[in-house]
Design a protein around this motif. Structure first.
Motif, PDB file in Angstrom:
ATOM      1  N   GLY A  51       0.743  -1.155  -0.122  1.00  0.00           N
ATOM      2  CA  GLY A  51      -0.097  -0.158  -0.165  1.00  0.00           C
ATOM      3  C   GLY A  51       0.623   1.492  -0.068  1.00  0.00           C
ATOM      4  N   GLY A  52       2.027   1.270  -0.387  1.00  0.00           N
ATOM      5  CA  GLY A  52       2.779   2.455  -0.608  1.00  0.00           C
ATOM      6  C   GLY A  52       3.400   2.757  -2.169  1.00  0.00           C
ATOM      7  N   ILE A  71       7.499  -1.579   0.065  1.00  0.00           N
ATOM      8  CA  ILE A  71       8.125  -0.125   0.462  1.00  0.00           C
ATOM      9  C   ILE A  71       9.377  -0.327   0.775  1.00  0.00           C
ATOM     10  CG2 ILE A  71       5.916   0.799   0.885  1.00  0.00           C
ATOM     11  CD1 ILE A  71       6.342   0.352   3.694  1.00  0.00           C
ATOM     12  N   ASP A  72       9.817  -1.275   1.399  1.00  0.00           N
ATOM     13  CA  ASP A  72      11.128  -1.415   2.152  1.00  0.00           C
ATOM     14  C   ASP A  72      12.305  -1.325   0.989  1.00  0.00           C
ATOM     15  OD1 ASP A  72      10.685  -1.519   4.721  1.00  0.00           O
ATOM     16  OD2 ASP A  72      10.496  -3.416   4.857  1.00  0.00           O
ATOM     17  N   MET A  73      11.819  -1.914  -0.237  1.00  0.00           N
ATOM     18  CA  MET A  73      12.865  -1.824  -1.356  1.00  0.00           C
ATOM     19  C   MET A  73      13.403  -0.594  -1.788  1.00  0.00           C
ATOM     20  SD  MET A  73      10.922  -4.625  -3.624  1.00  0.00           S
ATOM     21  CE  MET A  73      10.774  -6.368  -3.100  1.00  0.00           C
ATOM     22  N   ASN A  74      12.478   0.664  -1.348  1.00  0.00           N
ATOM     23  CA  ASN A  74      12.868   2.144  -1.810  1.00  0.00           C
ATOM     24  C   ASN A  74      12.522   2.876  -0.617  1.00  0.00           C
ATOM     25  OD1 ASN A  74      12.067   4.249  -4.135  1.00  0.00           O
ATOM     26  ND2 ASN A  74      13.857   4.563  -2.798  1.00  0.00           N
ATOM     27  N   GLY A  85      12.114  22.150  -5.473  1.00  0.00           N
ATOM     28  CA  GLY A  85      11.325  21.129  -4.361  1.00  0.00           C
ATOM     29  C   GLY A  85      10.947  19.709  -4.850  1.00  0.00           C
ATOM     30  N   ALA A  86      10.760  19.029  -3.874  1.00  0.00           N
ATOM     31  CA  ALA A  86      10.253  17.548  -4.321  1.00  0.00           C
ATOM     32  C   ALA A  86       9.317  17.191  -3.145  1.00  0.00           C
ATOM     33  CB  ALA A  86      11.517  16.848  -4.654  1.00  0.00           C
ATOM     34  N   GLN A  87       8.388  16.289  -3.225  1.00  0.00           N
ATOM     35  CA  GLN A  87       7.789  15.415  -2.672  1.00  0.00           C
ATOM     36  C   GLN A  87       8.511  14.394  -1.984  1.00  0.00           C
ATOM     37  OE1 GLN A  87       4.056  12.505  -2.916  1.00  0.00           O
ATOM     38  NE2 GLN A  87       3.424  14.857  -3.485  1.00  0.00           N
ATOM     39  N   VAL A  88       8.486  14.325  -0.611  1.00  0.00           N
ATOM     40  CA  VAL A  88       9.546  13.328   0.131  1.00  0.00           C
ATOM     41  C   VAL A  88       8.523  12.152   0.606  1.00  0.00           C
ATOM     42  CG1 VAL A  88      11.151  12.657   2.111  1.00  0.00           C
ATOM     43  CG2 VAL A  88      10.996  15.147   1.154  1.00  0.00           C
ATOM     44  N   ILE A  89       8.722  10.878   0.028  1.00  0.00           N
ATOM     45  CA  ILE A  89       7.935   9.657   0.303  1.00  0.00           C
ATOM     46  C   ILE A  89       8.848   8.853   1.300  1.00  0.00           C
ATOM     47  CG2 ILE A  89       6.928   7.738  -0.514  1.00  0.00           C
ATOM     48  CD1 ILE A  89       5.715  10.575  -1.449  1.00  0.00           C
ATOM     49  N   VAL A  90       8.582   8.637   2.362  1.00  0.00           N
ATOM     50  CA  VAL A  90       9.085   7.789   3.405  1.00  0.00           C
ATOM     51  C   VAL A  90       8.535   6.521   3.764  1.00  0.00           C
ATOM     52  CG1 VAL A  90      10.482   7.689   5.565  1.00  0.00           C
ATOM     53  CG2 VAL A  90      10.285   9.808   4.291  1.00  0.00           C
ATOM     54  N   GLN A  91       9.321   5.219   3.381  1.00  0.00           N
ATOM     55  CA  GLN A  91       8.501   4.101   3.708  1.00  0.00           C
ATOM     56  C   GLN A  91       7.232   4.013   3.024  1.00  0.00           C
ATOM     57  OE1 GLN A  91       9.359   3.181   7.735  1.00  0.00           O
ATOM     58  NE2 GLN A  91      10.983   2.178   7.376  1.00  0.00           N
ATOM     59  N   GLY A  92       7.007   4.648   1.846  1.00  0.00           N
ATOM     60  CA  GLY A  92       5.808   4.546   1.241  1.00  0.00           C
ATOM     61  C   GLY A  92       4.860   5.584   1.309  1.00  0.00           C
ATOM     62  N   LYS A  93       4.969   6.323   2.347  1.00  0.00           N
ATOM     63  CA  LYS A  93       3.977   7.516   2.521  1.00  0.00           C
ATOM     64  C   LYS A  93       4.642   9.050   2.261  1.00  0.00           C
ATOM     65  CE  LYS A  93       0.769   4.239   3.348  1.00  0.00           C
ATOM     66  NZ  LYS A  93      -0.280   3.976   2.079  1.00  0.00           N
ATOM     67  N   ARG A  94       3.695   9.749   1.950  1.00  0.00           N
ATOM     68  CA  ARG A  94       4.366  11.176   1.944  1.00  0.00           C
ATOM     69  C   ARG A  94       4.433  11.844   2.889  1.00  0.00           C
ATOM     70  NH1 ARG A  94       2.102  16.252   2.325  1.00  0.00           N
ATOM     71  NH2 ARG A  94       3.003  17.903   0.956  1.00  0.00           N
ATOM     72  N   LEU A  95       5.803  12.160   3.298  1.00  0.00           N
ATOM     73  CA  LEU A  95       5.943  12.905   4.579  1.00  0.00           C
ATOM     74  C   LEU A  95       5.928  14.298   4.593  1.00  0.00           C
ATOM     75  CD1 LEU A  95       7.525  12.728   7.415  1.00  0.00           C
ATOM     76  CD2 LEU A  95       9.632  13.007   6.341  1.00  0.00           C
ATOM     77  N   ALA A 113      14.981   5.215   8.873  1.00  0.00           N
ATOM     78  CA  ALA A 113      14.073   4.623   8.324  1.00  0.00           C
ATOM     79  C   ALA A 113      14.754   3.478   7.124  1.00  0.00           C
ATOM     80  CB  ALA A 113      13.158   5.527   7.551  1.00  0.00           C
ATOM     81  N   VAL A 114      15.776   4.180   6.574  1.00  0.00           N
ATOM     82  CA  VAL A 114      16.680   3.316   5.617  1.00  0.00           C
ATOM     83  C   VAL A 114      17.064   2.071   6.113  1.00  0.00           C
ATOM     84  CG1 VAL A 114      18.750   3.428   4.196  1.00  0.00           C
ATOM     85  CG2 VAL A 114      17.020   5.509   4.213  1.00  0.00           C
ATOM     86  N   LEU A 115      17.925   2.105   7.245  1.00  0.00           N
ATOM     87  CA  LEU A 115      18.511   0.956   7.881  1.00  0.00           C
ATOM     88  C   LEU A 115      17.462  -0.030   8.436  1.00  0.00           C
ATOM     89  CD1 LEU A 115      21.116   2.708   9.803  1.00  0.00           C
ATOM     90  CD2 LEU A 115      21.471   1.490   7.591  1.00  0.00           C
ATOM     91  N   GLU A 116      16.360   0.404   8.879  1.00  0.00           N
ATOM     92  CA  GLU A 116      15.343  -0.454   9.266  1.00  0.00           C
ATOM     93  C   GLU A 116      14.659  -1.118   8.135  1.00  0.00           C
ATOM     94  OE1 GLU A 116      11.544   0.583  12.263  1.00  0.00           O
ATOM     95  OE2 GLU A 116      11.368   1.491  10.041  1.00  0.00           O
TER      96      GLU A 116
END
Length: 481
Positions: A51-52, A71-74, A85-95, A113-116
């Motif tokens: 769902g991300g 989502i963990d793949m990116n 500017g850019a939209q920042v998506i973290v673990q599938g969701k817009r931050l 989040a990356v290491l997790e």
């Protein structure tokens, strides 16, 4: 539970393609393998099984591994909305939407989040093949880095550096990278490879030895140009190309400045009876086009202004007068309406922009993003369609009473009274073989009886064969730790 990382001497050196090939090669060895890219920047996104959203390249690499994209793949995806500017998506969701300097301040907290995500993938698979972003030679960005050497050192992952000989200067690319790297970062590099060689690779033997001598790094091979690369989804909008001109019917697609999810076009590009023309800035829409596609956009109002600046609104009016058809997908659908309103400034400055007025609908941008895989039925043919929605904004108006598709009893999209102008939020429509043939048939285009998904699998197998033939794949996999 091991990992190895491929970094590049620059952007667009072919890292994504090489990782996909290595993933398929590892899978054919019986390994459970997964792709991973700590940080990606792309407006070509995929909706994941959980769902991300992630970069399209990681979805292709997941396919090479025989996996559903997750989502963990990116874990960090940047989707540019403007020059700064850019939209920042973290673990599938817009931050958040952040400017470059604001993102730099965010990066330290994103490493967690990356290491997790990386640890979860590693614990679930025998091997993780990691792709860097841009180049580690951009040492001005090293502080807080989560994409290249910052990640490699934090996760203790060995690195192989890829150089692109097609753009020239590959010796300087690799030797120069060694020269500017911090010594501790350089220690992470286990070797190098050369990509995109045209001609006889033996002609580069002296250059290959010179790189090894100047860097002390082991060479893992020289990869010739992979001629079937254009049959796989491109991640960078700069890679979008028109299909080779041939006998058949012209379909034109407008290349917006913020074009998004453009892999919608891949199945059309592969049709032997279709001339897919990507219309770029300063070019006119071909007068012989049977269909004009307005694709997705990361910034609808911005790209509406861009469209008008190219004079494409005038070309579209002439195309319609000639009896041509128009299909708007996602942002392109929004542009076809009477106006696009962004009262909260979600995609840029707050305000509203007049649409093209080709569909009697209006769009209002809303903070909530619709992000889902969908199963729908095409209203015109009744054929099933599987695709995905990935958009902000809701569109309403009289033409929605003639829906393009239906999703679980919900009407989706809109069609003009005359039937020649259609809009839909559904991405991935043309990947459905039966629908693609029926839709093109309604335009008088005889599509081939081909299986697009099977064709992609065949190309991935060919890519793995190509990589196996020219790289020391056993040596590369043995580096993993």
């Amino acid at each position: 539970m091991k990992a190895v990382m491929l970094q590049g001497c620059g952007s667009n050196v072919g890292k994504s393609m090489l990782v996909a090939g290595l993933c398929r090669a590892a899978r054919r060895r019986g390994l459970s393998v997964a792709p991973f890219k700590p940080q990606n920047m792309s407006n070509n996104a995929a909706v994941t099984a959980d769902g991300g959203e992630i970069g399209r390249a990681q979805a292709l690499q997941a396919l090479a591994c025989g996996l559903e994209p997750l989502i963990d793949m990116n874990p960090v995806l940047l989707k540019p909305e403007s020059e700064t500017g850019a939209q920042v998506i973290v673990q599938g969701k817009r931050l958040v939407t952040a400017r470059a300097w604001e993102y730099a301040a965010l990066k330290p907290q994103l490493m967690e989040a990356v290491l997790e995500s990386f640890r979860r993938l590693k614990s679930a698979h025998d091997l993780v093949i990691v792709e860097g972003a841009g180049s580690p030679a951009e040492v001005n960005l090293r502080a807080g880095d989560i994409a290249n050497m910052g990640f490699a050192r934090a996760a203790n992952v060995p690195v192989v550096l890829a150089g692109d000989i097609d753009r020239g200067g590959v010796i300087a690319q690799i030797v120069g990278t060694k020269a500017v790297l911090d010594p501790a970062d350089a220690e992470m590099v286990a070797g190098f490879l050369i990509n995109k060689f045209r001609g006889d690779p033996r002609l580069f033997d002296d250059g290959y030895r010179l790189i090894a001598a100047h860097t002390g790094w082991r060479g893992f091979g020289v990869v010739p140009w992979f001629s079937q690369a254009h049959l796989l989804p491109a991640e960078d909008a700069l890679d979008i190309a028109s299909a080779p001109r041939r006998e058949g019917i012209t379909i034109a697609c407008l290349t917006f400045s913020r074009i998004a999810n453009f892999d919608d076009l891949d199945p059309l590009k592969a049709e032997p009876c279709v001339n897919l023309v990507m219309v770029r800035a300063g070019e006119a829409i071909p007068g012989d086009a049977r269909l004009v596609i307005l694709p997705g956009s990361k910034s609808t109002r911005c790209d509406l202004a861009y469209l008008r600046a190219q004079g494409w609104d005038i070309d579209l009016a002439a195309h319609i007068r000639r009896g041509g058809h128009v299909l708007g997908i996602c942002g392109g659908y929004q542009m076809l309406g009477r106006k696009v309103c962004d009262p909260d400034g979600i995609e840029g400055p707050a305000g509203e922009t007049a649409g093209l007025g080709l569909l009697d609908v209006e769009t209002v941008m809303t903070p909530d993003k619709r992000l889902s895989r969908v199963k729908a039925s095409h209203a015109g043919t009744g054929l099933p369609v599987e695709g995905y929605e990935i958009h902000i904004g809701r569109s309403h108006g009289p033409d929605c009473a003639r829906p393009f598709a239906r999703i679980k009893g919900r009407d989706e999209g809109a069609i003009s009274a005359g039937g020649r102008i259609c809009g839909s939020y559904l991405h991935g429509l043309f990947h459905e073989d039966a629908f693609r043939r029926a839709y093109l048939g309604q335009l008088g285009i005889h599509a081939a009886a081909r299986n697009h998904a099977a064709g992609v699998e065949t190309v991935l197998d060919a890519l793995a064969d190509h990589v196996e033939a020219h790289l020391d794949v056993p040596g590369l996999l043995a580096l993993a730790r």
